[in-house]
Design an enzyme around this catalytic site. Structure first.
Site, mmCIF file in Angstrom:
data_model
loop_
_atom_site.group_PDB
_atom_site.id
_atom_site.type_symbol
_atom_site.label_atom_id
_atom_site.label_comp_id
_atom_site.label_asym_id
_atom_site.label_seq_id
_atom_site.Cartn_x
_atom_site.Cartn_y
_atom_site.Cartn_z
ATOM 1 C CG HIS A 113 3.836 17.426 -12.978
ATOM 2 N ND1 HIS A 113 3.439 18.737 -12.879
ATOM 3 C CD2 HIS A 113 3.086 16.738 -12.074
ATOM 4 C CE1 HIS A 113 2.487 18.830 -11.956
ATOM 5 N NE2 HIS A 113 2.244 17.632 -11.472
ATOM 6 C CG ASP A 159 2.323 25.523 -17.345
ATOM 7 O OD1 ASP A 159 2.232 24.300 -17.514
ATOM 8 O OD2 ASP A 159 1.550 26.346 -17.877
ATOM 9 C CD GLN A 161 -5.567 22.133 -14.441
ATOM 10 O OE1 GLN A 161 -6.148 21.689 -13.466
ATOM 11 N NE2 GLN A 161 -6.151 22.203 -15.622
ATOM 12 N N PRO A 216 3.613 27.537 -26.848
ATOM 13 C CG PRO A 216 3.824 29.333 -28.324
ATOM 14 C CD PRO A 216 3.391 27.900 -28.264
#
Length: 430
Positions: free
Chosen positions: A41, A13, A224, A304
């Site tokens: 992405h 991320d 990743q 989250p």
């Protein structure tokens, strides 16, 4: 160096999609080499948001060839759904501009179901997977029982291969008290998918070798991050593939000498999704502020992300394990307005200072960060496209990161927009 590998230098991320898209303008080919549709992405181009999971970012660039290599695990339905969604957004995708390795391993519904069963069985043993069948598919690949894309072209041998696969999976299901899968149903599903998938099939190693010899530029796109590598990451809280730069060669069938420049992507802070150690995690108002400003929610899952300060120890470690030549630092703008910024420069483990993350799960959970405090900046960095537009203190922050990790910053990203990028060193010309 003619070719470039892009890898995440943290836990994923990091903003690889934007950087790959930005670099793909100079490449002829963009190739995925590991992972599956668990790695999302998000790209913003001219105000339009595109979300990719399985497809290489190069599909958004007209005239570029996108390639999915043999190191990827390939979910046929996820692939078709993603192609359909992007087509509705005006992206042209066909076998003319997208090729898939004929020896890529397929993710089937039984893989997704097994992944979910394991993950939900106990909170104590949960890893934090996306439950998309990635791990079980890699298990079958290593176990030499996987169904591969090329198998769909051989209807005579496909039933035998399905039976071999089910010998393993139905034994597991019997032990779990679940109904067994029927070979006929799987054969019917794969037979129906074959004409939709096989036009994309390619001998990728040969294709890339030919293109390389023609002088074409290849951009290898990692998914990743290096800290999720099955060998070099925070095991067992990792993915099921190798995510370090060396996998670019193995996952496409290229020789190690074809890799070229390695660009590591990292945020100006740190995030992580799911379970596992996170030495600089901020479970407080500052962490929540970073998460809200950075919109830190998973592209695929919506989960989250955990947020914390920049960890120079971890990034320095991935610089070494990946052989990173330069960094692309993203989301610097999220730190705008902080009076003080902390950077982890070392760890304390059982009273002793160490300069790396230990391999043991218990030791990883016990390490305590040693911080260095850096003065923040009030002026905005958002949308900056040159060093001259950056506050002096923000530049000092970037320079300090370079010193701590032992690697120069080659690119700096100041927003999700493609053009809001500061180029220091062009990886294709390094």
């Amino acid at each position: 160096m003619a070719n470039v590998v892009v890898v995440g230098a943290q836990w994923g991320d990091e903003g690889k999609g934007k950087i790959v898209d930005w670099l793909s303008e100079q490449a002829d080919i963009v190739a995925r080499f590991q992972g599956g549709h668990n790695a999302g992405h998000t790209l913003v181009i001219n105000g339009e948001t595109y979300k990719l999971a399985l497809l290489p970012s190069g599909v958004l660039r007209p005239s570029k060839l996108a390639v999915i290599g043999n190191g990827v695990v390939f979910d046929p339905q996820a692939f078709l759904d993603e192609v359909e969604r992007l087509t509705k957004q005006g992206v042209a995708i066909s076998p003319e501009n997208l090729r898939v390795a004929e020896n890529v391993t397929l993710i089937l519904p039984l893989h997704r179901e097994l992944d979910a069963l394991r993950e939900n069985a106990s909170k104590a043993t949960a890893i934090g997977t996306t439950q998309r069948g990635i791990g079980p598919a890699y298990e079958d690949k290593v176990g030499r029982r996987a169904i591969r894309l090329m198998d769909l072209a051989d209807i005579d041998t496909l039933p035998h291969k399905i039976e071999r696969l089910l010998t393993h999976h139905n034994a597991l299901r019997r032990g779990l008290g679940l109904a067994e899968f029927e070979a006929g149903a799987i054969l019917k599903e794969l037979t129906a998918l074959a004409p939709k998938l096989l036009p994309y099939a390619e001998t990728v190693w040969r294709l890339l070798d030919i293109k390389r010899r023609e002088g074409k530029r290849i951009l290898f796109e990692g998914a990743q991050g290096a800290l999720l590598d099955v060998d070099h990451g925070t095991y067992p809280y990792v993915t099921s593939s190798n995510t370090v730069a060396a996998q670019a060669a193995t996952g496409t069938g290229m020789g190690p000498g074809s890799v070229g420049y390695v660009l590591g992507i990292c945020k100006a802070y740190t995030t992580r999704v799911g379970q596992g150690p996170f030495p600089t995690e901020l479970d407080n108002e500052i962490g929540r502020k970073i998460g809200e400003r950075g919109r830190e929610f998973g592209t695929n899952t919506g989960r989250p992300r955990r947020c914390g300060w920049f960890d120079a120890v971890l990034v320095r470690q991935t610089v070494r394990t990946c052989g990173i030549h330069g960094l692309a630092l993203t989301k610097l703008d999220i730190l705008d307005g902080f009076e003080q910024i902390e950077v982890c420069v070392g760890y304390r483990l059982d009273g002793k200072e160490i300069d790396h993350l230990p391999a043991g799960e218990g030791a990883q959970a016990r390490v305590e960060p040693i911080y260095e405090t850096i003065e923040g900046w009030k002026e905005p960095t958002a949308n900056a496209r040159s060093w001259a537009e950056l506050p002096a203190q923000a530049i000092k922050y970037v320079r300090r990161i370079e010193e701590l990790v032992g690697c120069p910053v080659a690119l700096l990203s100041t927003s999700p927009e493609r053009e809001d990028t500061i180029l220091v060193q062009n990886p294709f010309e390094a």
